[in-house]
Write an enzyme that holds these catalytic residues in place. Structure first.
Site, PDB file in Angstrom:
ATOM      1  N   GLY A  55       5.661  -8.422  -3.816  1.00  0.00           N
ATOM      2  CA  GLY A  55       5.770  -9.680  -3.082  1.00  0.00           C
ATOM      3  C   GLY A  55       6.469 -10.751  -3.904  1.00  0.00           C
ATOM      4  N   GLY A  81      -2.776 -12.042  -6.441  1.00  0.00           N
ATOM      5  CA  GLY A  81      -2.322 -13.415  -6.170  1.00  0.00           C
ATOM      6  C   GLY A  81      -0.819 -13.572  -6.284  1.00  0.00           C
ATOM      7  N   ASN A 135       5.767 -10.907   4.531  1.00  0.00           N
ATOM      8  CA  ASN A 135       4.318 -10.757   4.378  1.00  0.00           C
ATOM      9  C   ASN A 135       3.623 -12.011   4.915  1.00  0.00           C
ATOM     10  OD1 ASN A 135       1.708 -10.374   3.544  1.00  0.00           O
ATOM     11  ND2 ASN A 135       2.164 -10.257   1.355  1.00  0.00           N
ATOM     12  N   CYS A 138      -1.122 -11.695   3.320  1.00  0.00           N
ATOM     13  CA  CYS A 138      -1.765 -11.538   2.005  1.00  0.00           C
ATOM     14  C   CYS A 138      -3.128 -12.234   2.013  1.00  0.00           C
ATOM     15  CB  CYS A 138      -0.898 -12.127   0.895  1.00  0.00           C
ATOM     16  SG  CYS A 138      -1.667 -11.908  -0.726  1.00  0.00           S
ATOM     17  N   ASN A 200      -1.807  -4.656   6.079  1.00  0.00           N
ATOM     18  CA  ASN A 200      -2.036  -5.128   4.714  1.00  0.00           C
ATOM     19  C   ASN A 200      -3.507  -4.838   4.355  1.00  0.00           C
ATOM     20  OD1 ASN A 200      -1.809  -6.554   2.222  1.00  0.00           O
ATOM     21  ND2 ASN A 200      -0.309  -7.914   3.145  1.00  0.00           N
ATOM     22  N   GLY A 225      -6.718   1.712  -0.026  1.00  0.00           N
ATOM     23  CA  GLY A 225      -7.099   3.078  -0.354  1.00  0.00           C
ATOM     24  C   GLY A 225      -7.831   3.762   0.795  1.00  0.00           C
ATOM     25  N   GLY A 254      -2.298   2.365   4.947  1.00  0.00           N
ATOM     26  CA  GLY A 254      -3.696   2.024   4.708  1.00  0.00           C
ATOM     27  C   GLY A 254      -4.467   3.296   4.424  1.00  0.00           C
TER      28      GLY A 254
HETATM   29  C1  LIG Z   1      -2.517  -3.999  -6.440  1.00  0.00           C
HETATM   30  C2  LIG Z   1      -1.955  -4.250  -5.054  1.00  0.00           C
HETATM   31  C3  LIG Z   1      -0.993  -5.260  -4.895  1.00  0.00           C
HETATM   32  C4  LIG Z   1      -0.465  -5.515  -3.626  1.00  0.00           C
HETATM   33  N1  LIG Z   1       0.512  -6.464  -3.479  1.00  0.00           N
HETATM   34  C5  LIG Z   1       1.089  -6.670  -2.262  1.00  0.00           C
HETATM   35  C6  LIG Z   1       2.175  -7.602  -2.118  1.00  0.00           C
HETATM   36  O1  LIG Z   1       2.626  -8.245  -3.060  1.00  0.00           O
HETATM   37  N2  LIG Z   1       2.692  -7.770  -0.864  1.00  0.00           N
HETATM   38  C7  LIG Z   1       2.233  -7.064   0.230  1.00  0.00           C
HETATM   39  O2  LIG Z   1       2.745  -7.243   1.342  1.00  0.00           O
HETATM   40  N3  LIG Z   1       1.236  -6.153   0.096  1.00  0.00           N
HETATM   41  C8  LIG Z   1       0.666  -5.951  -1.112  1.00  0.00           C
HETATM   42  N4  LIG Z   1      -0.329  -5.006  -1.234  1.00  0.00           N
HETATM   43  C9  LIG Z   1      -0.766  -4.239  -0.058  1.00  0.00           C
HETATM   44  C10 LIG Z   1      -0.082  -2.877   0.002  1.00  0.00           C
HETATM   45  O3  LIG Z   1       1.312  -3.021   0.090  1.00  0.00           O
HETATM   46  C11 LIG Z   1      -0.588  -2.038   1.216  1.00  0.00           C
HETATM   47  O4  LIG Z   1      -0.258  -2.685   2.417  1.00  0.00           O
HETATM   48  C12 LIG Z   1      -2.103  -1.811   1.172  1.00  0.00           C
HETATM   49  O5  LIG Z   1      -2.528  -1.565  -0.149  1.00  0.00           O
HETATM   50  C13 LIG Z   1      -2.562  -0.672   2.069  1.00  0.00           C
HETATM   51  O6  LIG Z   1      -2.027   0.571   1.698  1.00  0.00           O
HETATM   52  P1  LIG Z   1      -2.753   1.621   0.694  1.00  0.00           P
HETATM   53  O7  LIG Z   1      -4.162   1.798   1.172  1.00  0.00           O
HETATM   54  O8  LIG Z   1      -1.916   2.867   0.794  1.00  0.00           O
HETATM   55  O9  LIG Z   1      -2.696   1.016  -0.664  1.00  0.00           O
HETATM   56  C14 LIG Z   1      -0.894  -4.752  -2.496  1.00  0.00           C
HETATM   57  C15 LIG Z   1      -1.851  -3.746  -2.692  1.00  0.00           C
HETATM   58  C16 LIG Z   1      -2.373  -3.480  -3.940  1.00  0.00           C
HETATM   59  C17 LIG Z   1      -3.388  -2.382  -4.102  1.00  0.00           C
END
Ligand SMILES: Cc1cc2nc3c(=O)[nH]c(=O)nc-3n(C[C@H](O)[C@H](O)[C@H](O)COP(=O)(O)O)c2cc1C
Length: 313
Positions: A55, A81, A135, A138, A200, A225, A254
């Site tokens: 992001g 953040g 996004n 967040c 997200n 996760g 997700g």
């Molecule tokens: C450590 C971390 C940082 C993340 N930073 C962002 C971000 O900067 N912008 C965003 O749109 N989503 C962010 N996400 C969300 C992920 O892109 C994703 O939408 C979310 O983790 C769900 O997918 P997953 O379960 O496969 O991780 C972040 C997730 C994690 C775990």
């Protein structure tokens, strides 16, 4: 393992005028700025269809204070953040170092105001980035983020203003922390979105019973996760009930950690599937999922993976 020792089978597809080498998209915040895993033996960016960069805001942000990450059963809560070096740095110093022949790179844009979103969109519009992901979801920032995504008027405004300022494919990242994601999808599509990212992270917290304090300094964070997969699936299904009328692709995400999860998301309505937290468990997971997806469609005699999208009996 030697790099590229065993080229993986991959399913190619085209969306937003871009070719995707694989239906897998690596998700924002989980793979840095696209070079995070390239030093890992056996990993190649060409195993995925696209990579969403961390992001990015207009100015550099240091993010929240520690503790910012906590592992839960079957997932993790983060409150990073939006730590990032700012849009100019990403465009001037990071984009030139990425190999655009290997995969698509998607900027992930966050702002605390409509003006900030627009200013960043304009900057990336003049770059070689392949697509923009906005996004509005967040959960870990005090201004903007999920507050915008849960306000339909603000959603429409951000998307339409971004649309006016870019010809690049515009993907809007929706929040699960709302009661009617279908309405949100509708507002984004009406305002000119080319695609949707669903979902997200989900607002969450954890408590340390010894100190009796929230574990995260920010108090709340975003849960990701496998723990969130059933919620994410329903949100993709609900968003798809709207997006299918307009042929707008969804990047379903997700909790995906294997090809079965990916197929479930495709059946719920996703055209592409996102992997985030899974990369922390296993950075070499993508070629395995690519192989299994090919085996699944061959075994089930499915001519085109598109035939599976939203194709629930
Ligand atoms: C450590 C971390 C940082 C993340 N930073 C962002 C971000 O900067 N912008 C965003 O749109 N989503 C962010 N996400 C969300 C992920 O892109 C994703 O939408 C979310 O983790 C769900 O997918 P997953 O379960 O496969 O991780 C972040 C997730 C994690 C775990």
């Amino acid at each position: 393992m030697v790099k590229d020792e065993k080229p993986s089978n991959k399913i190619r597809s085209n969306y937003f005028g871009l070719t995707f080498n694989s239906p897998i998209i690596l998700l924002s915040g989980c793979v840095g700025f696209g070079d995070e895993y390239t030093r890992v033996d056996g990993y190649s960016n060409s195993d995925v269809g696209g990579i969403c960069l961390k992001g990015t805001t207009l100015d550099e942000r240091l993010g929240n204070n520690a503790q910012r990450i906590y592992e839960t059963s079957d997932g993790m809560i983060n409150a990073i953040g939006l730590q990032n070096p700012g849009a100019d740095y990403v465009i001037d110093n990071i984009l030139p170092s990425l190999n655009f022949n290997e995969t698509n790179f998607i900027a992930n844009i966050s702002g605390a105001s409509v003006d900030e979103y627009v200013a960043i969109v304009k900057k990336f519009d003049n770059s070689n980035i392949n697509a923009l992901e906005i996004n509005i979801s967040c959960p870990n920032v005090k201004e903007g983020g999920v507050h915008f995504g849960n306000d339909y008027e603000m959603t429409s405004k951000i998307v339409s203003e971004c649309r006016k300022n870019t010809k690049k494919p515009l993907i809007i990242k929706l929040s699960p922390n709302q009661s009617n994601i279908g309405m949100s999808a509708q507002k984004c599509i009406d305002a000119g979105a080319d695609g949707l990212s669903v979902i997200n992270t989900i607002s969450a917290m954890s408590i340390d019973i010894k100190s009796r304090k929230p574990v995260l300094d920010n108090i709340n964070g975003g849960l990701s996760g496998p723990a969130i997969k059933p919620i994410a699936l329903l949100k993709v299904f609900e968003a798809y009930q709207i997006s299918k009328k307009y042929n707008i692709p969804i990047i379903g995400q997700g909790g995906i950690i294997n090809y079965k999860d990916a197929i479930e998301f495709i059946l719920a309505g996703a055209s592409l599937v996102g992997l985030g937290t899974a990369m922390f468990y296993d950075p070499l997971i993508c070629p395995k999922i690519n192989d299994e997806l090919v085996k699944y469609i061959e075994f089930n005699e499915i001519k085109n993976i598109k035939d599976l999208i939203g194709n629930l009996n």
